[in-house]
Structure formats: structure tokens, C-alpha cells
Write a protein that holds these residues in place. Sequence first.
Motif, PDB file in Angstrom:
ATOM      1  N   GLU A 223       0.812  -1.223   0.000  1.00 29.77           N
ATOM      2  CA  GLU A 223       0.000   0.000   0.000  1.00 29.77           C
ATOM      3  C   GLU A 223       0.845   1.272   0.000  1.00 29.77           C
ATOM      4  O   GLU A 223       0.311   2.378  -0.144  1.00 29.77           O
ATOM      5  N   ASP A 226       4.774   3.698  -4.826  1.00 25.52           N
ATOM      6  CA  ASP A 226       4.408   4.829  -5.667  1.00 25.52           C
ATOM      7  C   ASP A 226       3.686   4.371  -6.930  1.00 25.52           C
ATOM      8  O   ASP A 226       3.932   3.289  -7.459  1.00 25.52           O
ATOM      9  N   SER A 227       2.835   5.255  -7.426  1.00 27.38           N
ATOM     10  CA  SER A 227       2.171   4.991  -8.693  1.00 27.38           C
ATOM     11  C   SER A 227       3.115   5.359  -9.833  1.00 27.38           C
ATOM     12  O   SER A 227       4.212   5.864  -9.615  1.00 27.38           O
ATOM     13  N   HIS A 228       2.673   5.106 -11.046  1.00 30.72           N
ATOM     14  CA  HIS A 228       3.481   5.320 -12.251  1.00 30.72           C
ATOM     15  C   HIS A 228       4.081   6.734 -12.288  1.00 30.72           C
ATOM     16  O   HIS A 228       3.374   7.723 -12.151  1.00 30.72           O
ATOM     17  N   GLN A 229       5.412   6.786 -12.491  1.00 25.02           N
ATOM     18  CA  GLN A 229       6.099   8.072 -12.462  1.00 25.02           C
ATOM     19  C   GLN A 229       6.784   8.426 -13.775  1.00 25.02           C
ATOM     20  O   GLN A 229       7.247   9.543 -13.940  1.00 25.02           O
ATOM     21  N   ASP A 257       2.470  -3.605 -11.855  1.00 18.63           N
ATOM     22  CA  ASP A 257       1.261  -3.495 -12.683  1.00 18.63           C
ATOM     23  C   ASP A 257       0.203  -2.648 -11.986  1.00 18.63           C
ATOM     24  O   ASP A 257      -0.456  -1.813 -12.618  1.00 18.63           O
ATOM     25  N   ARG A 258       0.054  -2.858 -10.703  1.00 14.69           N
ATOM     26  CA  ARG A 258      -0.927  -2.104  -9.931  1.00 14.69           C
ATOM     27  C   ARG A 258      -0.612  -0.615  -9.952  1.00 14.69           C
ATOM     28  O   ARG A 258      -1.521   0.220  -9.984  1.00 14.69           O
ATOM     29  N   ALA A 259       0.688  -0.286  -9.962  1.00 14.52           N
ATOM     30  CA  ALA A 259       1.099   1.121  -9.947  1.00 14.52           C
ATOM     31  C   ALA A 259       1.182   1.721 -11.349  1.00 14.52           C
ATOM     32  O   ALA A 259       1.502   2.904 -11.500  1.00 14.52           O
ATOM     33  N   GLY A 260       0.929   0.905 -12.369  1.00 13.37           N
ATOM     34  CA  GLY A 260       0.861   1.446 -13.731  1.00 13.37           C
ATOM     35  C   GLY A 260       2.172   1.485 -14.478  1.00 13.37           C
ATOM     36  O   GLY A 260       2.276   2.183 -15.497  1.00 13.37           O
ATOM     37  N   TYR A 261       3.167   0.762 -14.037  1.00  8.86           N
ATOM     38  CA  TYR A 261       4.459   0.750 -14.727  1.00  8.86           C
ATOM     39  C   TYR A 261       4.410  -0.177 -15.942  1.00  8.86           C
ATOM     40  O   TYR A 261       3.724  -1.203 -15.929  1.00  8.86           O
ATOM     41  N   LEU A 337       9.663   1.250  -6.903  1.00 10.99           N
ATOM     42  CA  LEU A 337       8.398   1.229  -6.161  1.00 10.99           C
ATOM     43  C   LEU A 337       8.351   2.240  -5.023  1.00 10.99           C
ATOM     44  O   LEU A 337       7.272   2.693  -4.631  1.00 10.99           O
ATOM     45  N   ASN A 339      10.298   5.033  -5.304  1.00 11.30           N
ATOM     46  CA  ASN A 339      10.782   6.268  -5.934  1.00 11.30           C
ATOM     47  C   ASN A 339      12.050   6.772  -5.247  1.00 11.30           C
ATOM     48  O   ASN A 339      12.142   7.927  -4.822  1.00 11.30           O
TER      49      ASN A 339
END
Length: 372
Positions: A223, A226-229, A257-261, A337, A339
Amino acid sequence: MSQAKNWAKKIAEECLSCGECSDSCRILTELNESPATIASRGPESHEAYGCALCGRCEAVCSLGLSPFRMFEQRRIKAVKNGEIDLHEYQYLFPDRAVTVMSLFKEFYNIDYSDLNCSHPADTAFLPGCTMFTYSPKLTRQVYETLTELYENPLLFDNCCGIPMYHIGLPERGDKIKAELREKVRQLGVKRLVIACPNCFYQFSNEDSFKDVEIITVYEALLEKFDSHQSSEVYSIHDSCPDRFEGIFAKQVREALDRAGYQRVEMKHHGRESVCCGSSGQLGHFRPEWATEHEVQNLDEAKAAGADSLLAYCHACVLNFGNIADSSIKVRHALNVLLNFEENYDEVKIEAAKMFEGEAGEARYYRLFEDPE
């Protein structure tokens, strides 16, 4: 480590000599013999120390045979028979006071005494020797993130004993694991969060740890990632100890995948992943083969269309960082993950600085004091 079964006898009797296990295996390719032939004649000690002990042979074998276990057992015999000079490799042994890692921490004043290293707590974080030594900033970043989830977690500096098993000293490896088991008991630890795949499988498969919840750092911090950066594309190198159960492989991919990478798979991944070159202490016994493993993985990542190669084993990350002229950037999965950037190309240079000049020479000789 598996020692009860006589692997040489089993392989000599059952191996079909199909050649499937020779792919990406330097020792079998060099010997140009099937495991059945090697087992029948008995492997030589120098052949045993040329095996990476990576387990890929077993993973691809249709019969589930394990040539690497045969070589592993031969290493134990080599030590007992005095066929290997332990003094030459004692700088690797985590149960000694002076090692390459202890000197690195001393030289660069790496100190965690401001963190909880000794007060009882329900949760403890075990980063593994390599991360604890060579990435103190990342170690602290993970620890600080864990404090947001768990009350005053402990930071453990322990080793899982894998170098002792790899060298052929299982009794000393068992002792190291037993020492951590006792430390866990004395400090009241109920949950062990582990970053290193070697450590995770050493302890999660140990009966004496059945009363402790053992989870990966990726499960613990899911949880917090970080999300996709960025628009970078990532490939993931799967480490040898994770080859069969794939717990880290699954969790790291799900987190990305969950974070959009964006990610792409290398030719060899999962069960068929090619060792980074550090398994079985290969870099110390056959450094030229370790380099070949490093280059192969980086080339596969590039061929897959990746900008960066991620690994979740810190030793793998450092190995890939040795190839400084690669066009592929090397990162630990936690760097992305969380950052948190690091330059792994510099670690090898930093380690070499310890042994420069007269003071460095004296430091080097400390590694070989008090022979085994």
C-alpha cells in the motif's frame, strides 16, 4: 540445503541425457558431458565449484532431477577432504568478525545504531547482508516506511548463512540460522519482513520458524508503493532462490502493474531465469562466467525492449551494475516502487577504494588473519 538424497546415484540411474539442462549452464557446456556421465564417473571438486548452484537444471528437467544438488554435495565432500583452501575464501564467511562487508561498513562509517536494533518488538526487518551493507540509504528508506505500518520495528543485520552452504560448510550455515532463531525468540518477534529472496526461503522453509509470520517486503509495503512516475519500460530479472515458488516474482510484478508501470519479459524469466552470476559464489570461483551471466541478462533485457533492468535480489543488482557500459539502467525493484534512486555502477568503485594505498593493503591483509 539438501544432503540426505544421494543425487549422483539418482542422476546416474535416471538421467535421460536429453541435454535440456545444458542451455545457459556454463559448467555443463564446458564439460560437454551429460549429468548421467558426470554422475557415473563422479564430479571433480573444481567442477563442483564451477556450478552456480542456481537450480535452473532442476527447473527444466522433465524428471525433476537436480544436477546442481550433485555438485553441491561434492562441495561438502571437497571441504571435508581438504580439497579446497578455506583460508583463501574466508573473506566471504559471515560468521567471521572481519569480512569484505564488515570492512566496507567500517570504511564508510555505515551505522544503524540510531534505529531499533535491540529493543523487543513484534516486527523485525531483515534486509539481507548485501542490502544492509551496500545500500544503507535504501535500507533506511525501507525501514522508515515500515515504521508507518508497524510500531518501532527491529532492524536485523543477520545473515541467512547461504555463503556457508555454498562453500560447502552446511554445519556453519545451520548455526547461523539457529542464532537468528534465538534472536527472534529473545526479542519477541512475531513477524519477520524480509527483502532478500535467499533469506526468505532459508527461513520460510525452516520448521523452527513456523511460529513466526514471514513475509516479503513487497507484501508488507504494497500500500506504500508509488504509482506510475515515468514512461520507462522495465524488465524483471528473477533470482535463483525464487525460481521454484516464484513468490517474489509474482509480488513484484503485481506491484508494478498495480502502480501502472510498463514492463516486458526477458527471454529467460521465472523458472528458467538465468543466474545473475552471484549464485554459488560463482564470481569468486569462475569470475569470467559470472560476467557472461551479467551480460546475457542485460542483453536479454535490451532485446525485450526495456529501458531498465529491475531485480529484487540486491546481489543481482550489484552484479548487473558491474557492467558500467550497458545501455540498460540497473535498479533494485524497491528503487522504483519507493521512488528512491541509487547508482549501482559506483559500488564496485567504492569497494575498491578500501584497498588503495598502504592503509588499504593493511586492510586487505586483515581479511586473512586467523586462518581457518
